[in-house]
Design a protein around this motif. Sequence first.
Motif, PDB file in Angstrom:
ATOM      1  N   PRO A 146       0.649  -0.978  -0.003  1.00 43.77           N
ATOM      2  CA  PRO A 146       0.025   0.210  -0.113  1.00 43.77           C
ATOM      3  C   PRO A 146       0.938   1.448   0.050  1.00 43.77           C
ATOM      4  O   PRO A 146       1.961   1.107   0.570  1.00 43.77           O
ATOM      5  CB  PRO A 146      -0.712   0.137   1.553  1.00 43.77           C
ATOM      6  N   ASN A 147       0.443   2.162  -0.940  1.00 43.37           N
ATOM      7  CA  ASN A 147       1.093   3.556  -0.806  1.00 43.37           C
ATOM      8  C   ASN A 147       1.001   4.131   0.523  1.00 43.37           C
ATOM      9  O   ASN A 147       0.364   4.073   1.322  1.00 43.37           O
ATOM     10  CB  ASN A 147       0.821   4.431  -2.010  1.00 43.37           C
ATOM     11  N   SER A 148       1.965   5.225   0.736  1.00 49.49           N
ATOM     12  CA  SER A 148       1.930   5.960   1.890  1.00 49.49           C
ATOM     13  C   SER A 148       0.699   6.598   2.307  1.00 49.49           C
ATOM     14  O   SER A 148       0.139   6.862   3.395  1.00 49.49           O
ATOM     15  CB  SER A 148       3.042   7.213   1.901  1.00 49.49           C
ATOM     16  N   TYR A 149      -0.231   7.137   1.466  1.00 59.69           N
ATOM     17  CA  TYR A 149      -1.511   7.633   1.581  1.00 59.69           C
ATOM     18  C   TYR A 149      -2.450   6.707   2.312  1.00 59.69           C
ATOM     19  O   TYR A 149      -2.951   6.933   3.330  1.00 59.69           O
ATOM     20  CB  TYR A 149      -2.364   8.267   0.208  1.00 59.69           C
ATOM     21  N   THR A 150      -2.408   5.346   1.623  1.00 62.13           N
ATOM     22  CA  THR A 150      -3.423   4.359   2.062  1.00 62.13           C
ATOM     23  C   THR A 150      -2.999   4.025   3.589  1.00 62.13           C
ATOM     24  O   THR A 150      -3.871   3.641   4.360  1.00 62.13           O
ATOM     25  CB  THR A 150      -3.361   3.286   1.108  1.00 62.13           C
TER      26      THR A 150
END
Length: 427
Positions: free
Chosen positions: A219-223
């Motif tokens: 998962p990316n940092s936003y998620t």
Amino acid sequence: MNIIEFCSDKNVYFYGAGNIANILYLRMISEKINIMGFIISDGQPKEENQIGGIDIFVLTEFAQKYNSDNDRIIIAVGKELQNEIILNLRRVNILQYYIPLNSDFEYLEKNNIREIGILDTTISDENHGNGIIMQAVYSRLLPLFKTDFITRFPYWDDFLTQSLRNMQRCKYLFLGGTNALNAEMDQCTLLGINEKNVEMIEHKIVLMGVGWWRYEGLPNSYTQKLLKRALCKDVVHSVRDSYTEKMLRKIGIDNVENTGCPTIWGFNSDFCRQLPKVKGKDALVMLNPRKEKELDRYIVETVKKNYENIYFWVQGPRDFLYIKSIYREADFIPPNLEGLENFLENHLHVDYIGTRLHGGIKCIQHKKRAIIISIDNRAQEMGKDFGLPVIMPKDLKYLEDIINTEYETKIHIDESKINRWMNQFAR
């Protein structure tokens, strides 16, 4: 002014006779406020004349006896109905009313009444598979929170002002058994939380058999930030499969347990022994629209060859059009959960064969033999983790052999994990 100050030394009436009125009624009684009655709108059927010995009035009937000096009205309905109620009151020249504040409900927790939210995946969704999931979710949560006030919320669209205000009051927001999680929640929105609204529901969402959308990378940092803020920190979350558990643990969310989807929680060894071992007379087929239409034609032709009658059920309108494009003579049962339940109750010797995972699980719930054909990570992971009767597309060439082979369905559920998850919310 709070609700107690508004009501002090006055005759109090609740406009509304549902759960909100009942909860506020408990507080008024504890504060020794004089409760005189409940009001319902004109045209609303009066199923009884009293609640707990207190009279129920129709609005025009109440307006004739209203005394503005001594009578006070509490608007005890959900926010979506409050404007309508205010207009009704003003039409009969009643201006002394009060709309409860969030703080007016704070006493609930002190008096052992919790506000609980359920993110209901059947709201604004045409997929009846979510209805099968929510049946299982409610069957577990309602007995667990039977003395608490429960509110249903839509899960998909962005959570906005009205929903957020109600969500903010909730002790927990339960999200049950759907593909709500993915690695790029800023790009692919499968749940109504975002960086703008998460602050109001921080650490309130509780996962209940929730799964990951598809196989993908970290998962990316936003998620990662969003999930760490949204998910409750003080409970163990329940996920659908080991893949989802692994993805959450990779980003540091370790308070998670793989329980499977709530729809399979009752499939213990005693239950499985009641499932048929040999094929039935008829077949019920469900198909998920996809590009591999030739494979689905093969499924239908194989089923037609090996069963006396073949029936179809659709989880959504696209299923109907898709099946018709494959098999024009398809015989459909009613496209709703009631129609499916009635069919399964009245057809004793019917097998399930198809690509719809939760349609197949519903058939197993009714003690039908099932062959679930995996087309995504959901069926594949649940087959691997729990022994659901799942076959992969590459094994479709053996479908006829599987249909005609005697076999025992052995689904293995770790009920201790389910019980641990349930018990953390008990009184």
